[in-house]
Design an enzyme around this catalytic site. Structure first.
Site, PDB file in Angstrom:
ATOM      1  N   LYS A 173      47.018  45.828  36.431  1.00  0.00           N
ATOM      2  CA  LYS A 173      47.737  46.474  37.539  1.00  0.00           C
ATOM      3  C   LYS A 173      49.018  45.704  37.926  1.00  0.00           C
ATOM      4  O   LYS A 173      50.092  46.266  38.020  1.00  0.00           O
ATOM      5  CB  LYS A 173      46.797  46.584  38.751  1.00  0.00           C
ATOM      6  CG  LYS A 173      45.668  47.595  38.535  1.00  0.00           C
ATOM      7  CD  LYS A 173      44.736  47.699  39.691  1.00  0.00           C
ATOM      8  CE  LYS A 173      43.753  46.562  39.815  1.00  0.00           C
ATOM      9  NZ  LYS A 173      42.790  46.392  38.720  1.00  0.00           N
ATOM     10  N   ILE A 174      48.867  44.380  38.137  1.00  0.00           N
ATOM     11  CA  ILE A 174      50.025  43.593  38.593  1.00  0.00           C
ATOM     12  C   ILE A 174      51.028  43.407  37.446  1.00  0.00           C
ATOM     13  O   ILE A 174      52.240  43.593  37.630  1.00  0.00           O
ATOM     14  CB  ILE A 174      49.571  42.230  39.173  1.00  0.00           C
ATOM     15  CG1 ILE A 174      48.660  42.456  40.393  1.00  0.00           C
ATOM     16  CG2 ILE A 174      50.780  41.370  39.562  1.00  0.00           C
ATOM     17  CD1 ILE A 174      47.956  41.217  40.900  1.00  0.00           C
ATOM     18  N   PRO A 201      43.119  37.413  35.162  1.00  0.00           N
ATOM     19  CA  PRO A 201      42.106  36.784  36.015  1.00  0.00           C
ATOM     20  C   PRO A 201      41.755  35.402  35.443  1.00  0.00           C
ATOM     21  O   PRO A 201      41.967  35.156  34.255  1.00  0.00           O
ATOM     22  CB  PRO A 201      40.908  37.724  35.897  1.00  0.00           C
ATOM     23  CG  PRO A 201      41.087  38.411  34.579  1.00  0.00           C
ATOM     24  CD  PRO A 201      42.562  38.454  34.283  1.00  0.00           C
ATOM     25  N   THR A 244      51.618  33.674  39.242  1.00  0.00           N
ATOM     26  CA  THR A 244      51.095  34.180  40.526  1.00  0.00           C
ATOM     27  C   THR A 244      49.631  34.583  40.348  1.00  0.00           C
ATOM     28  O   THR A 244      49.079  35.245  41.216  1.00  0.00           O
ATOM     29  CB  THR A 244      51.894  35.409  41.023  1.00  0.00           C
ATOM     30  OG1 THR A 244      51.905  36.387  39.969  1.00  0.00           O
ATOM     31  CG2 THR A 244      53.312  35.053  41.415  1.00  0.00           C
ATOM     32  N   ARG A 263      46.247  32.661  38.781  1.00  0.00           N
ATOM     33  CA  ARG A 263      45.334  31.617  39.267  1.00  0.00           C
ATOM     34  C   ARG A 263      45.785  30.299  38.665  1.00  0.00           C
ATOM     35  O   ARG A 263      46.148  30.230  37.478  1.00  0.00           O
ATOM     36  CB  ARG A 263      43.880  31.907  38.869  1.00  0.00           C
ATOM     37  CG  ARG A 263      43.180  32.942  39.749  1.00  0.00           C
ATOM     38  CD  ARG A 263      42.939  32.467  41.180  1.00  0.00           C
ATOM     39  NE  ARG A 263      42.291  33.453  42.018  1.00  0.00           N
ATOM     40  CZ  ARG A 263      42.918  34.365  42.777  1.00  0.00           C
ATOM     41  NH1 ARG A 263      44.236  34.409  42.789  1.00  0.00           N
ATOM     42  NH2 ARG A 263      42.232  35.208  43.525  1.00  0.00           N
ATOM     43  N   ASP A 310      52.752  30.341  42.605  1.00  0.00           N
ATOM     44  CA  ASP A 310      52.181  30.697  43.905  1.00  0.00           C
ATOM     45  C   ASP A 310      50.755  30.176  43.997  1.00  0.00           C
ATOM     46  O   ASP A 310      50.138  30.230  45.058  1.00  0.00           O
ATOM     47  CB  ASP A 310      52.180  32.237  44.052  1.00  0.00           C
ATOM     48  CG  ASP A 310      51.701  32.692  45.422  1.00  0.00           C
ATOM     49  OD1 ASP A 310      52.259  32.207  46.424  1.00  0.00           O
ATOM     50  OD2 ASP A 310      50.765  33.516  45.487  1.00  0.00           O
ATOM     51  N   GLU A 346      44.293  23.891  44.323  1.00  0.00           N
ATOM     52  CA  GLU A 346      44.754  24.364  45.643  1.00  0.00           C
ATOM     53  C   GLU A 346      43.638  24.399  46.693  1.00  0.00           C
ATOM     54  O   GLU A 346      43.901  24.369  47.883  1.00  0.00           O
ATOM     55  CB  GLU A 346      45.421  25.732  45.526  1.00  0.00           C
ATOM     56  CG  GLU A 346      44.486  26.874  45.193  1.00  0.00           C
ATOM     57  CD  GLU A 346      45.186  28.229  45.119  1.00  0.00           C
ATOM     58  OE1 GLU A 346      46.163  28.364  44.370  1.00  0.00           O
ATOM     59  OE2 GLU A 346      44.734  29.154  45.829  1.00  0.00           O
ATOM     60  N   HIS A 364      50.233  30.247  47.761  1.00  0.00           N
ATOM     61  CA  HIS A 364      49.351  31.407  47.568  1.00  0.00           C
ATOM     62  C   HIS A 364      49.612  32.483  48.626  1.00  0.00           C
ATOM     63  O   HIS A 364      48.715  32.891  49.356  1.00  0.00           O
ATOM     64  CB  HIS A 364      47.875  30.970  47.595  1.00  0.00           C
ATOM     65  CG  HIS A 364      46.979  31.921  46.857  1.00  0.00           C
ATOM     66  ND1 HIS A 364      45.917  31.498  46.118  1.00  0.00           N
ATOM     67  CD2 HIS A 364      47.002  33.273  46.731  1.00  0.00           C
ATOM     68  CE1 HIS A 364      45.298  32.543  45.579  1.00  0.00           C
ATOM     69  NE2 HIS A 364      45.962  33.641  45.944  1.00  0.00           N
TER      70      HIS A 364
END
Ligand code: NAD
Length: 337
Positions: free
Chosen positions: A153-154, A206, A232, A234, A258, A263, A295
């Site tokens: 999707k992204i 992912p 952006t 993971r 990001d 993190e 993030h």
């Protein structure tokens, strides 16, 4: 349903309240879910978590012993939940599969443009009435070759944005997107070949056992010198030590991120008065050609509205005993590590 919302941020509470419309009993805590804070879930039917919460095996066992039946993620990524443990202990888990792919892809494109056109340095100079143009040279995106790793999707929205800039598109995914091939001339190829050809690479996968450290030292050595990398997705899809080496030896000319491998415990709070001793992050943060956001690619009004509405919808379907299409285990999705 009684729901404990972990990692609740001030900016998202009004959206959750509006979507909930007093149907469920929502309680908000600022703390992230962890083995230390799991105790707070005693007496709740469900917990809602975000990407900084740690829902590992031990935490799931604790939630089970407190009779928590449902976990609803306010995120798309679910690499922080041990789905195998949840499945075994019969705790149902759902995410927000698509709240706004545009929010993330537009952020990735913003990181790329800001880095390329050196807007941060330029603005810092102008604030001090320094209009010197030295060291602000960028490049035209038009005609450049962009590798999109993960064309879901992204990645699809990112591909369309980059196509709008006049870029050539390369793709890497386990599943090819026919529309991108037909309408946007996307050329699918191996990761190694993409690295050899691309001027820019943007990650939209992912995090799972197949994608952990996908961008590693061996692959970086294949990359076209001067490549720009945008992440952006993971943090742990990139081996941070290897990327620092790639930046130091100038194979990578710029990095926009990001997300960061370590993190958890670092992002989502003001640590300015107690700077964490994270040597890798400190090193990256000090590099002028590295642009880091904490993030927040998801942080648009549209995304927050969709996250809140889907979270409440997940709770509604469980309470009403209806099928929930956002359930991760029921859908047989790729199990994260
Ligand atoms: P998606 O499921 O629509 O797309 C992921 C794509 O990756 C799919 O096309 C899939 O086939 C591909 N893929 C999965 N494993 C692969 C592998 N081993 N090799 C090659 N391809 C593989 O997901 P999406 O909505 O596009 O989101 C992508 C990721 O972006 C999420 O998993 C999440 O981690 C991240 N994300 C980050 C933010 C943020 O705020 N920074 C927000 C939302 C999502």
């Amino acid at each position: 349903m009684k729901v404990l919302v972990y990692s609740a941020k001030d900016f998202e509470i009004p959206y959750l309240e509006k979507a909930n419309n007093r149907k469920h009993e929502l309680t908000y805590v600022k703390e992230a879910l962890s083995s230390k804070t799991a105790m707070k879930a005693v007496g709740y039917d469900a917990v809602s978590i975000f990407s900084a919460d740690d829902c590992n095996f031990m935490v799931i066992e604790k939630l089970k012993s407190f009779h928590v039946k449902y976990i609803t993620l306010r995120s798309t990524g679910y690499d922080n939940v041990n789905l195998r443990a949840a499945s075994r202990l019969n705790i149902r888990v759902a995410n927000v599969p698509a709240y706004s792919p545009h929010a993330i892809a537009e952020h990735a494109a913003s990181l790329l443009s800001t880095l390329n056109r050196k807007l941060i340095v330029s603005n810092e100079r102008v604030k001090r009435f320094n209009f010197d143009l030295n060291h602000l040279v960028g490049f035209d995106l038009n005609g450049k070759t962009v590798g999109i790793i993960g064309t879901g999707k992204i990645g699809t929205v990112m591909a369309k944005i980059m196509h709008g800039f006049g870029c050539k598109l390369l793709g890497y995914d386990v599943e090819e997107n026919k529309t991108l091939i037909k309408d946007y001339n996307m050329d699918y190829m191996s990761l190694k070949m993409m690295c050899q050809k691309a001027d820019i690479i943007s990650l939209h996968l992912p995090l799972n056992e197949n994608t952990h450290y996908l961008i590693n030292e061996d692959l970086i050595e294949e990359m076209k010198p001067g490549i720009v990398i945008i992440n952006t997705a993971r943090g742990a899809i990139i081996d941070t030590k290897a990327i620092i080496k790639g930046l130091e030896n100038k194979i990578i000319s710029a990095l926009g991120m990001d997300v960061y491998e370590n993190e958890k415990g670092l992002f989502f709070k003001d640590a300015s008065q107690d700077i964490p001793r994270d040597e890798l992050f400190i090193k990256l943060n000090a590099m002028p050609n590295v642009l880091i956001s904490g993030h927040h690619a998801f942080l648009t009004k549209e995304a927050l509205t969709n996250i809140a509405e889907t979270t409440i919808c997940n709770l509604d379907s469980w309470e009403e005993g209806k099928a929930n299409e956002n359930e991760l285990i029921a859908n047989g999705l790729n199990l994260p590590i």
